[in-house]
Scaffold this motif. Sequence first.
Motif, mmCIF file in Angstrom:
data_model
loop_
_atom_site.group_PDB
_atom_site.id
_atom_site.type_symbol
_atom_site.label_atom_id
_atom_site.label_comp_id
_atom_site.label_asym_id
_atom_site.label_seq_id
_atom_site.Cartn_x
_atom_site.Cartn_y
_atom_site.Cartn_z
ATOM 1 N N ASP A 182 0.830 -1.209 0.000
ATOM 2 C CA ASP A 182 0.000 0.000 0.000
ATOM 3 C C ASP A 182 0.865 1.260 0.000
ATOM 4 O OD1 ASP A 182 -2.400 -1.352 -0.093
ATOM 5 O OD2 ASP A 182 -2.637 -1.421 2.079
ATOM 6 N N TYR A 183 1.934 1.224 0.786
ATOM 7 C CA TYR A 183 2.861 2.356 0.831
ATOM 8 C C TYR A 183 3.543 2.547 -0.523
ATOM 9 C CZ TYR A 183 7.243 4.814 1.904
ATOM 10 O OH TYR A 183 8.306 5.684 1.891
ATOM 11 N N LEU A 184 4.025 1.465 -1.108
ATOM 12 C CA LEU A 184 4.738 1.560 -2.381
ATOM 13 C C LEU A 184 3.827 1.976 -3.523
ATOM 14 C CD1 LEU A 184 7.003 -1.609 -2.037
ATOM 15 C CD2 LEU A 184 7.731 0.780 -1.886
ATOM 16 N N ASN A 185 2.542 1.645 -3.433
ATOM 17 C CA ASN A 185 1.601 2.029 -4.488
ATOM 18 C C ASN A 185 1.492 3.542 -4.641
ATOM 19 O OD1 ASN A 185 0.914 -0.507 -5.405
ATOM 20 N ND2 ASN A 185 -0.840 -0.716 -4.037
ATOM 21 N N ILE A 186 1.701 4.268 -3.552
ATOM 22 C CA ILE A 186 1.674 5.735 -3.627
ATOM 23 C C ILE A 186 2.670 6.210 -4.674
ATOM 24 C CG2 ILE A 186 2.176 7.868 -2.361
ATOM 25 C CD1 ILE A 186 1.337 6.365 0.205
ATOM 26 N N PHE A 187 3.815 5.547 -4.733
ATOM 27 C CA PHE A 187 4.883 5.968 -5.628
ATOM 28 C C PHE A 187 4.719 5.353 -7.016
ATOM 29 C CE2 PHE A 187 6.198 6.027 -1.229
ATOM 30 C CZ PHE A 187 6.604 7.336 -1.094
ATOM 31 N N ARG A 188 4.145 4.181 -7.087
ATOM 32 C CA ARG A 188 3.878 3.574 -8.395
ATOM 33 C C ARG A 188 2.881 4.412 -9.191
ATOM 34 N NH1 ARG A 188 3.340 -1.437 -5.202
ATOM 35 N NH2 ARG A 188 5.314 -2.588 -5.346
ATOM 36 N N PHE A 189 1.908 4.992 -8.488
ATOM 37 C CA PHE A 189 0.877 5.787 -9.147
ATOM 38 C C PHE A 189 1.323 7.227 -9.383
ATOM 39 C CE2 PHE A 189 -2.170 2.750 -6.844
ATOM 40 C CZ PHE A 189 -2.041 1.811 -7.852
ATOM 41 N N GLY A 190 2.476 7.595 -8.843
ATOM 42 C CA GLY A 190 3.038 8.922 -9.098
ATOM 43 C C GLY A 190 3.041 9.798 -7.863
ATOM 44 N N CYS A 191 4.219 10.253 -7.485
ATOM 45 C CA CYS A 191 4.375 11.129 -6.322
ATOM 46 C C CYS A 191 5.465 12.139 -6.658
ATOM 47 C CB CYS A 191 4.757 10.303 -5.093
ATOM 48 S SG CYS A 191 4.915 11.266 -3.573
ATOM 49 N N PRO A 192 5.225 13.422 -6.447
ATOM 50 C CA PRO A 192 6.241 14.427 -6.785
ATOM 51 C C PRO A 192 7.396 14.411 -5.793
ATOM 52 C CG PRO A 192 4.362 15.469 -5.734
ATOM 53 C CD PRO A 192 3.986 14.030 -5.926
ATOM 54 N N PRO A 193 8.514 15.063 -6.126
ATOM 55 C CA PRO A 193 9.611 15.194 -5.167
ATOM 56 C C PRO A 193 9.110 15.827 -3.872
ATOM 57 C CG PRO A 193 10.329 15.884 -7.341
ATOM 58 C CD PRO A 193 8.846 15.666 -7.425
ATOM 59 N N HIS A 194 9.511 15.251 -2.747
ATOM 60 C CA HIS A 194 8.998 15.714 -1.465
ATOM 61 C C HIS A 194 10.030 15.455 -0.387
ATOM 62 C CE1 HIS A 194 8.096 11.438 -1.646
ATOM 63 N NE2 HIS A 194 8.022 11.420 -0.326
ATOM 64 N N GLY A 195 9.809 16.040 0.777
ATOM 65 C CA GLY A 195 10.715 15.845 1.901
ATOM 66 C C GLY A 195 10.037 16.287 3.173
ATOM 67 N N GLY A 196 10.710 16.073 4.288
ATOM 68 C CA GLY A 196 10.125 16.462 5.561
ATOM 69 C C GLY A 196 11.140 16.359 6.673
ATOM 70 N N LEU A 197 10.683 16.641 7.874
ATOM 71 C CA LEU A 197 11.546 16.582 9.043
ATOM 72 C C LEU A 197 10.738 16.028 10.198
ATOM 73 C CD1 LEU A 197 10.788 19.522 10.836
ATOM 74 C CD2 LEU A 197 11.580 20.280 8.599
ATOM 75 N N GLY A 198 11.420 15.323 11.069
ATOM 76 C CA GLY A 198 10.716 14.615 12.128
ATOM 77 C C GLY A 198 10.865 15.259 13.492
ATOM 78 N N ARG A 199 9.950 14.928 14.370
ATOM 79 C CA ARG A 199 9.983 15.184 15.808
ATOM 80 C C ARG A 199 9.686 16.610 16.228
ATOM 81 N NH1 ARG A 199 14.245 11.277 15.432
ATOM 82 N NH2 ARG A 199 15.892 12.795 15.576
ATOM 83 N N ILE A 200 9.492 17.552 15.296
ATOM 84 C CA ILE A 200 9.179 18.921 15.697
ATOM 85 C C ILE A 200 7.854 18.953 16.448
ATOM 86 C CG2 ILE A 200 8.336 21.123 14.786
ATOM 87 C CD1 ILE A 200 11.209 21.269 14.873
ATOM 88 N N LEU A 201 6.797 18.364 15.865
ATOM 89 C CA LEU A 201 5.489 18.374 16.511
ATOM 90 C C LEU A 201 5.531 17.592 17.817
ATOM 91 C CD1 LEU A 201 2.595 19.394 16.175
ATOM 92 C CD2 LEU A 201 2.043 17.240 15.045
ATOM 93 N N MET A 202 6.234 16.482 17.832
ATOM 94 C CA MET A 202 6.379 15.689 19.051
ATOM 95 C C MET A 202 6.997 16.529 20.165
ATOM 96 S SD MET A 202 8.699 12.271 19.499
ATOM 97 C CE MET A 202 9.156 11.676 21.126
ATOM 98 N N ALA A 203 8.074 17.254 19.839
ATOM 99 C CA ALA A 203 8.742 18.081 20.843
ATOM 100 C C ALA A 203 7.873 19.256 21.265
ATOM 101 C CB ALA A 203 10.080 18.578 20.297
ATOM 102 N N MET A 204 7.206 19.876 20.301
ATOM 103 C CA MET A 204 6.390 21.047 20.591
ATOM 104 C C MET A 204 5.244 20.737 21.540
ATOM 105 S SD MET A 204 4.291 23.461 17.919
ATOM 106 C CE MET A 204 5.742 23.726 16.911
ATOM 107 N N LEU A 205 4.616 19.570 21.329
ATOM 108 C CA LEU A 205 3.443 19.199 22.118
ATOM 109 C C LEU A 205 3.772 18.345 23.333
ATOM 110 C CD1 LEU A 205 0.926 18.396 19.226
ATOM 111 C CD2 LEU A 205 1.277 20.553 20.449
ATOM 112 N N GLY A 206 5.048 17.999 23.507
ATOM 113 C CA GLY A 206 5.428 17.188 24.652
ATOM 114 C C GLY A 206 4.889 15.773 24.592
ATOM 115 N N LEU A 207 4.771 15.225 23.376
ATOM 116 C CA LEU A 207 4.238 13.876 23.212
ATOM 117 C C LEU A 207 5.285 12.834 23.601
ATOM 118 C CD1 LEU A 207 2.495 14.408 19.755
ATOM 119 C CD2 LEU A 207 1.455 14.533 22.022
#
Length: 202
Positions: A159-184
Amino acid sequence: MWIDRVKDVMAFEERMVAHAISKVAEVHRERIREVFGVEVAVPETPFPRITMAKAQGSPAGRRLGPGGGEGDLDPDGERRIAAHMKEQTGHEFAFITHYPASIRLFYHMRPAGRPDLTLSFDLLWKGMEVTTGAQCEHRSDVLLRQAEEKGMSTDPMQDYLNIFRFGCPPHGGLGRILMAMLGLDSIREAPFLFRGPNRLTP
């Protein structure tokens, strides 16, 4: 986020971090000074950057793991690199970029002609890693090859790989900002639909 290159992710993060800190300083500077004895300093952008190879090869770096550049920085290494960068640039924030592919996730994109590296980064603040980010691989054939290279079974990831088989533009992100901000307590609580080894659907 849709991007053209990994530098777009870093540029977005440094603007976001500087803006957030400026708002905290604007509203809570006096109270933070009173309670914690800390002066909230709003960082200037852009944040300085150094490649992992240069960080590990510098006098402040600590090389770990076999093969020289195959290792990561330990917490003490991060503190010393951050101190080195502050001495060189006067900045408390620093990006470490281009981590080895051997220690990064299979979906991190690799530079053309350098399959041993990734277009990924960590952001250090006061000697501590606060986020990890990357340009993510959007080409399904490359993504599949890199997963297999890591020895991962791709059957549970269809299911995850199908996202890319059907077409996905160049993308990126960063982790843990929301986790740190909300104290999760866990990164699993931050995304709308968490994806992990035991939950790939829905």
